[in-house]
Enzyme design. Sequence first.
Site, mmCIF file in Angstrom:
data_model
loop_
_atom_site.group_PDB
_atom_site.id
_atom_site.type_symbol
_atom_site.label_atom_id
_atom_site.label_comp_id
_atom_site.label_asym_id
_atom_site.label_seq_id
_atom_site.Cartn_x
_atom_site.Cartn_y
_atom_site.Cartn_z
ATOM 1 N N GLN A 10 1.052 -1.307 0.192
ATOM 2 C CA GLN A 10 -0.221 0.139 0.070
ATOM 3 C C GLN A 10 0.934 1.243 0.071
ATOM 4 O O GLN A 10 1.944 1.470 0.802
ATOM 5 C CB GLN A 10 -0.907 -0.133 1.119
ATOM 6 N N TYR A 65 -6.110 10.543 4.945
ATOM 7 C CA TYR A 65 -4.668 10.988 4.190
ATOM 8 C C TYR A 65 -4.872 11.906 3.094
ATOM 9 O O TYR A 65 -5.754 12.606 2.594
ATOM 10 C CB TYR A 65 -3.839 9.599 4.151
ATOM 11 N N GLY A 93 -8.967 -7.331 9.193
ATOM 12 C CA GLY A 93 -8.029 -6.720 9.957
ATOM 13 C C GLY A 93 -7.492 -7.321 11.146
ATOM 14 O O GLY A 93 -6.678 -8.038 11.098
ATOM 15 N N ARG A 94 -8.369 -7.131 12.374
ATOM 16 C CA ARG A 94 -7.816 -7.521 13.740
ATOM 17 C C ARG A 94 -7.649 -9.134 13.773
ATOM 18 O O ARG A 94 -7.079 -9.700 14.166
ATOM 19 C CB ARG A 94 -8.822 -7.233 14.540
#
Length: 397
Positions: free
Chosen positions: A104, A185, A328-329
Site C-alpha cells: 500500500q 490521508y 484486519g484484527r
Amino acid sequence: MSANPTEVLLTPYPLGDLRLKNRLVMAPLTRTRAENRGKLPNELMVEYYAQRAGAGLIITEGTFVSEQGQGWYGAPGIYSAEQAVGWRRVTDAVHSAGGVIFVQLWHQGSVSHRSLYDNGRLPLGPSAVNPEQLIHIKGGTVMSETPREMSLPDIKRAVEDFRQAAKVARDAGFDGVQIQGGFVYLFQQFLHEITNRRTDLYGGPVENRARLLFEALEAVLEVWPSNRVGVKAGPMMNEHGVFRATDETIRTSEYVYRKMSGYNLSHLLLMRQMADLTGSPIEHMSGDAVVYYFRDLYPGTLILNVGINAAHGARLVSEEAGDLIAFGRDYIANPDLAERIRLDAPLNASRPEFFYGNSATGYTDYPILSQFNQETSGKHAARLIATNSREADQHAG
C-alpha cells in the site's frame, strides 16, 4: 451435515492476471515494527507477513512513498534502495509460502507532525487547515498542527513520489500496489472540501479536488499494468476533527468510483463505517448500505473491509455485493485465518495493547491451530494421567 456457510470465501478468485487461492485479504494494518532511522523492513516483518501467506492476497501496512509522506513513527517506507532490499526479503518469504502480496502506497499529507522530520519543517497539505488528528510520534501521540499549503511544485513532487515508490515496489518483488486514496490521508484531504480550500486547478469542483489522486494513479500506471494496481477509496472517514462527512461526501466518492471504472484496475477497497454516523449527512450509508450503493457504481473487483466477520463476508460475496473480504484484527491474531475458517475453528483473541510496538509480542507470537491443538492435547493428556493415577490409588486402597 450442512456445508460450511463460509465456504465461498475459500474459493479461488481471478484478480487480473493473478489467481488468488481464496477470497480472503489481509487488510493493510499499521504495526510500527520499523522503528529505525531508514524506515526499513526487518526480519520480524519478514516472519509476520510470511506467517499470513495463507490469505488469498496480503496488502501491506501503509508504506510511505517519500520522507515527506511520513506521519506515523515506526511505519516503513518504499522509496529507497535499502528499503527495496528489506521488502525483497518480505516478498520472497511470502512467495515461498505460496502467497500474493501488494504494497500500500501511502502519503499522510497534513496528518503528520514537524517532530517526524529531521529539520522540523511543517507537514504539507492541500490548504493551511489543521486536520485536528492525533499523530503517533516517538514516545506517544501529539495533536496535529496547521500544515503548509502545498505549492504547485510540491504537488508535482508528490506525484513523482508515487511514481518512484511504484518503481521501488516493482524492484522489491511485489505482485502489485494499492494506492491509499481514502480515510484521512493526502488524497482524501484534497477531496474533502473542508481541508481543501484551494482556488486553483486542485480546488473547488470535485473534478479539481480529485485531480491529484488521478494524476498519481496515472503516474503509477506508467510503472505497473492497470490489473496490478488497486486503490483504497470511499466516503468513510474517522469522523474526528475536521474529517466529518458533509453533503458533498457521497457525491465526491461517486465521482471517484465512476471515474475509476474506466481504468481496468486490479480492485477498489471500500471501507464500511468506522464511527457512529448518527446525525451525519451520510447516516443512510451505515452498515452494509455503503457496500450495496457503491457496488452499483463500480463493476470491477471490490474488496470490502471493516466490521465484517467470516459469516457476514460470505453472505456479502454470495450476494455479489463484493468479491473479496479484507480482515484486519482477525489477521493480526490469526496467522492461519483461512484454515480456521475452513474448519470453523475458534479464533485467537487479539491483544490491542500490542497493536503498535517494536517487538514480537502481539505480532508474530499468535499460535496457529496445530500449536493450539498440541497445547490442548497436552493438557488433556495431563488430566488423563492425573485421573488414572487417582483411580489407581483408589483401587490399591
